[in-house]
Scaffold this motif. Structure first.
Motif, PDB file in Angstrom:
ATOM      1  N   GLY A 297       0.565  -1.452  -0.074  1.00 27.06           N
ATOM      2  CA  GLY A 297       0.295  -0.132  -0.159  1.00 27.06           C
ATOM      3  C   GLY A 297       0.899   1.393  -0.019  1.00 27.06           C
ATOM      4  O   GLY A 297       1.888   1.145   0.560  1.00 27.06           O
ATOM      5  N   SER A 301      -1.829   4.425   3.391  1.00 23.06           N
ATOM      6  CA  SER A 301      -2.592   3.285   3.258  1.00 23.06           C
ATOM      7  C   SER A 301      -2.972   2.977   4.585  1.00 23.06           C
ATOM      8  O   SER A 301      -4.310   2.184   4.638  1.00 23.06           O
ATOM      9  CB  SER A 301      -2.444   2.447   2.793  1.00 23.06           C
ATOM     10  OG  SER A 301      -0.911   1.835   2.209  1.00 23.06           O
ATOM     11  N   TYR A 479      -1.586  -8.770   0.662  1.00 21.72           N
ATOM     12  CA  TYR A 479      -3.173  -8.068   1.416  1.00 21.72           C
ATOM     13  C   TYR A 479      -2.587  -6.417   0.812  1.00 21.72           C
ATOM     14  O   TYR A 479      -1.656  -5.946   1.186  1.00 21.72           O
ATOM     15  CB  TYR A 479      -3.337  -8.038   2.427  1.00 21.72           C
ATOM     16  CG  TYR A 479      -3.939  -9.005   3.138  1.00 21.72           C
ATOM     17  CD1 TYR A 479      -5.146  -9.890   2.756  1.00 21.72           C
ATOM     18  CD2 TYR A 479      -3.299 -10.409   3.457  1.00 21.72           C
ATOM     19  CE1 TYR A 479      -6.208 -11.236   2.942  1.00 21.72           C
ATOM     20  CE2 TYR A 479      -4.140 -11.383   3.681  1.00 21.72           C
ATOM     21  CZ  TYR A 479      -5.671 -11.534   3.752  1.00 21.72           C
ATOM     22  OH  TYR A 479      -5.798 -12.911   4.048  1.00 21.72           O
ATOM     23  N   MET A 481      -3.713  -2.262   0.949  1.00 22.30           N
ATOM     24  CA  MET A 481      -3.812  -1.650   1.662  1.00 22.30           C
ATOM     25  C   MET A 481      -4.512  -0.199   1.338  1.00 22.30           C
ATOM     26  O   MET A 481      -3.583   0.293   0.541  1.00 22.30           O
ATOM     27  CB  MET A 481      -3.922  -1.646   3.172  1.00 22.30           C
ATOM     28  CG  MET A 481      -4.055  -3.080   4.053  1.00 22.30           C
ATOM     29  SD  MET A 481      -3.268  -2.149   5.912  1.00 22.30           S
ATOM     30  CE  MET A 481      -4.793  -1.034   6.119  1.00 22.30           C
ATOM     31  N   ALA A 482      -5.618   0.539   1.256  1.00 24.78           N
ATOM     32  CA  ALA A 482      -5.556   2.147   0.492  1.00 24.78           C
ATOM     33  C   ALA A 482      -6.173   2.632   1.902  1.00 24.78           C
ATOM     34  O   ALA A 482      -7.602   1.606   2.119  1.00 24.78           O
ATOM     35  CB  ALA A 482      -6.313   2.121  -0.566  1.00 24.78           C
ATOM     36  N   LYS A 485      -8.759   0.398   4.453  1.00 23.09           N
ATOM     37  CA  LYS A 485      -9.066  -0.751   3.925  1.00 23.09           C
ATOM     38  C   LYS A 485      -8.133  -1.875   3.469  1.00 23.09           C
ATOM     39  O   LYS A 485      -7.664  -1.164   2.216  1.00 23.09           O
ATOM     40  CB  LYS A 485     -10.294   0.031   3.570  1.00 23.09           C
ATOM     41  CG  LYS A 485     -11.738   0.428   4.046  1.00 23.09           C
ATOM     42  CD  LYS A 485     -12.874   0.609   3.212  1.00 23.09           C
ATOM     43  CE  LYS A 485     -13.677   1.328   4.942  1.00 23.09           C
ATOM     44  NZ  LYS A 485     -15.232   1.827   4.036  1.00 23.09           N
ATOM     45  N   LYS A 487      -8.085  -3.520  -0.150  1.00 26.02           N
ATOM     46  CA  LYS A 487      -8.527  -3.857  -1.081  1.00 26.02           C
ATOM     47  C   LYS A 487      -8.532  -4.561  -1.911  1.00 26.02           C
ATOM     48  O   LYS A 487      -9.288  -4.874  -3.197  1.00 26.02           O
ATOM     49  CB  LYS A 487      -7.666  -1.844  -1.845  1.00 26.02           C
ATOM     50  CG  LYS A 487      -8.215  -0.966  -0.825  1.00 26.02           C
ATOM     51  CD  LYS A 487      -9.852  -0.377  -1.284  1.00 26.02           C
ATOM     52  CE  LYS A 487      -9.812   1.153  -0.561  1.00 26.02           C
ATOM     53  NZ  LYS A 487     -10.851   1.258  -0.655  1.00 26.02           N
ATOM     54  N   GLY A 488      -7.910  -5.211  -1.055  1.00 22.71           N
ATOM     55  CA  GLY A 488      -7.777  -6.809  -2.681  1.00 22.71           C
ATOM     56  C   GLY A 488      -6.569  -7.898  -1.485  1.00 22.71           C
ATOM     57  O   GLY A 488      -5.910  -7.044  -0.826  1.00 22.71           O
ATOM     58  N   LEU A 503      -4.849  -1.878  -7.411  1.00 25.15           N
ATOM     59  CA  LEU A 503      -5.876  -2.391  -5.883  1.00 25.15           C
ATOM     60  C   LEU A 503      -5.322  -0.890  -4.916  1.00 25.15           C
ATOM     61  O   LEU A 503      -6.269  -0.210  -4.258  1.00 25.15           O
ATOM     62  CB  LEU A 503      -5.562  -2.853  -5.336  1.00 25.15           C
ATOM     63  CG  LEU A 503      -5.987  -4.682  -5.838  1.00 25.15           C
ATOM     64  CD1 LEU A 503      -5.208  -5.747  -5.555  1.00 25.15           C
ATOM     65  CD2 LEU A 503      -7.599  -4.747  -6.000  1.00 25.15           C
ATOM     66  N   GLN A 506      -7.373   2.649  -5.666  1.00 20.74           N
ATOM     67  CA  GLN A 506      -8.601   2.631  -5.915  1.00 20.74           C
ATOM     68  C   GLN A 506      -9.180   3.565  -3.905  1.00 20.74           C
ATOM     69  O   GLN A 506      -8.450   3.708  -3.076  1.00 20.74           O
ATOM     70  CB  GLN A 506      -8.645   0.686  -5.485  1.00 20.74           C
ATOM     71  CG  GLN A 506      -8.680   0.795  -6.358  1.00 20.74           C
ATOM     72  CD  GLN A 506      -9.486  -0.895  -5.950  1.00 20.74           C
ATOM     73  OE1 GLN A 506     -10.195  -0.702  -5.111  1.00 20.74           O
ATOM     74  NE2 GLN A 506      -9.408  -1.685  -7.086  1.00 20.74           N
TER      75      GLN A 506
END
Length: 506
Positions: A297, A301, A479, A481-482, A485, A487-488, A503, A506
């Motif tokens: 991220g 993030s 994983y 993050m952004a 959260k 994001k994927g 991701l 986003q």
């Protein structure tokens, strides 16, 4: 380019029986950007301290020739007067003073014996324009981000009529945008005739900006590479830095089958009352035994904040959701609770939060688990030394003894001590936050190898990293993050830089 502005001949420097530099030869052409690379402890910073007068003439052997004249700098002021200015990784600014006061600190604009503050502000605006920093010169330095503070340092150097600008790891603490802005500024300064020497561990930056690159290893000059001849490549630099081919920067590990879930988060949220917002929101993730899970991220993030919320919540976020360790729901009211439950966290800021720099290796290794070497409230110092020696050996910490002060170690060895400190607590789950930030490629390889050994022994690792290559090269799952959260989630074999960045933005 072509004319030589600097030549350092047969430079040797010794510290209490340790040869830091041995017959180093270093030549820089006028108007070029010359990168100085090598593993931590190779002698890069020591060489620049010799050049800048930090280590005065008489404390080293060899000769410095600058602009055709042999120099015998006895103080930093001598080198500055000659037109040589060095900017260290740890910025030398006064946070509670204004930008203009910092730019001309020690080099005040005077009218007679008095400081002319009006003219100081006028000239500081001129310096700020040169470095393309659009801030009010009356702004306090502490109110600027790290990237802008770095530009203030360069403006300060320009105010001294610099001819040779030395930057020691200038982008180590910067995000990608600030790093690129700084590199572009160096290109523009080069066009203005200013020669730059840049020490950097970031090989991509070296490749993108260097006209020449000199490699040091074990205090000796190995080679100088020329960009015009296509010699400055990642493989070439790595080979000369570490003395061997690193065909794969990320060491392979035997394919492993993963065990049960060691950690699971269900709708986990962390609210920061000081910021007035969630730093992590509705996070769902899990980590299995024997698995490295990467968290990618952009800066901001929420990756570090998520890690801190798990590790006893030292920032006192308001937490919601469920955390399970080995299938059992847990709640930690203090970091010590997390440690006793088998969790460990290696901070991204080893100097500020991870280590006691003024203490020795053995004290740092045992600091998080003193119970293991204590009896009836008293530390068994023989046991402390024994344990520290074992970690020094197993983690290949390069130091004369476990009595060595941690603050005197290279960045890579400091990071090994930081990891060793937490391994001494015998964790089941190890969180590594930016595990290789600010260390050279050889030390990175060693830390990656340590991670693989830990996984082979059944430990689980969460790795937070801003280096996408590192995330892709070391993770089993990723994983992204952004905005606090997730994001994927991507299996390693399906992840690449493009879908991670998609991701992350986003």
């Amino acid at each position: 380019m072509g004319e030589t502005i600097l030549e350092m001949k047969r430079i040797s420097k010794e510290f209490i029986g340790v040869k830091a530099l041995s017959d180093v030869n270093f030549k820089v052409k006028k108007g070029e950007i010359h990168c100085l690379v090598g593993e931590n402890g190779a002698g890069k910073s020591t060489l620049m301290k010799v050049l800048s007068g930090v280590y005065p003439h008489g404390t080293y052997e060899g000769e410095i020739v600058f602009e055709g004249q042999t120099q015998r700098f006895r103080t930093i002021k001598d080198s500055v007067n000659a037109g040589i200015v060095i900017i260290y990784q740890e910025l030398a600014l006064f946070p509670d003073l204004s930008v203009y006061e910092n730019i001309f600190a020690g080099n005040e604009v005077k009218r007679g014996k008095l400081v002319d503050w009006n003219q100081t502000i006028v000239k500081s605006k001129e310096m700020l324009r040169k470095v393309k920093l659009d801030v009010n010169p009356e702004t306090l330095v502490k109110d600027l981000g790290v990237g802008k503070q770095q530009l203030v340092e360069i403006a300060k150097a320009l105010s001294k009529d610099v001819k040779l600008l030395i930057l020691d790891e200038p982008t180590a603490a910067l995000n990608e945008d600030d790093s690129e802005n700084l590199l572009q500024l160096l290109r523009e300064l080069k066009n203005q005739g200013i020669t730059c020497i840049m020490i950097s561990h970031k090989l991509k930056e070296v490749i993108s900006i260097a006209d020449s690159a000199t490699v040091l290893r074990d205090g000796r000059t190995i080679c100088t590479l020329d960009a015009d001849k296509g010699e400055i490549t990642e493989n070439a630099i790595i080979k000369h830095m570490v003395g061997r081919e690193l065909s794969d920067i990320y060491p392979k590990r035997a394919s492993s089958s993963f065990g049960e879930r060691v950690l699971e988060l269900v709708d986990w949220s962390a609210y920061d009352p000081r910021l007035g917002r969630h730093v992590a929101k509705d996070v769902r993730l899990h980590v299995r035994k024997g698995e490295i899970v990467g968290i990618a991220g952009l800066m901001g993030s929420g990756r570090t904040e998520l890690a801190l919320s798990l590790f006893g919540n030292p920032k006192e976020y308001r937490l919601q959701g469920e955390m399970r360790l080995e299938g059992k729901a847990v709640k930690f009211s203090h970091t010590s609770d997390a440690i006793r439950s088998g969790m460990a966290y290696v901070t991204e800021d080893r100097k500020g939060n991870g280590l006691f720099l003024a203490q020795d290796i053995k004290s740092n290794i045992t600091a998080a688990h003193l119970r293991a070497i204590s009896s009836k409230g008293l530390i068994n110092h023989n046991e402390e030394v024994k344990q520290a020696l074992e970690y020094k050996q197993s983690m290949v910490i390069k130091a004369p003894s476990v009595e060595q002060l941690v603050g005197k170690l290279s960045g890579g060895n400091q990071q090994k001590v930081s990891i060793g400190k937490w391994l001494f607590t015998e964790p089941k789950l190890l969180i590594l936050d930016e595990p290789t930030r600010g260390i050279d490629v050889g030390a990175k390889f060693e830390i990656y190898s340590i991670m693989n050994e830990l996984i082979a022994r059944g430990m689980s690792i969460i790795m937070i990293s801003s280096e996408l290559g590192e995330v892709l090269g070391m993770s089993d799952r990723i994983y992204v993050m952004a905005g606090g959260k997730i994001k994927g989630e991507l299996p390693a074999d399906q992840a690449n830089q493009e879908n991670i960045m998609q991701l992350a933005t986003q």
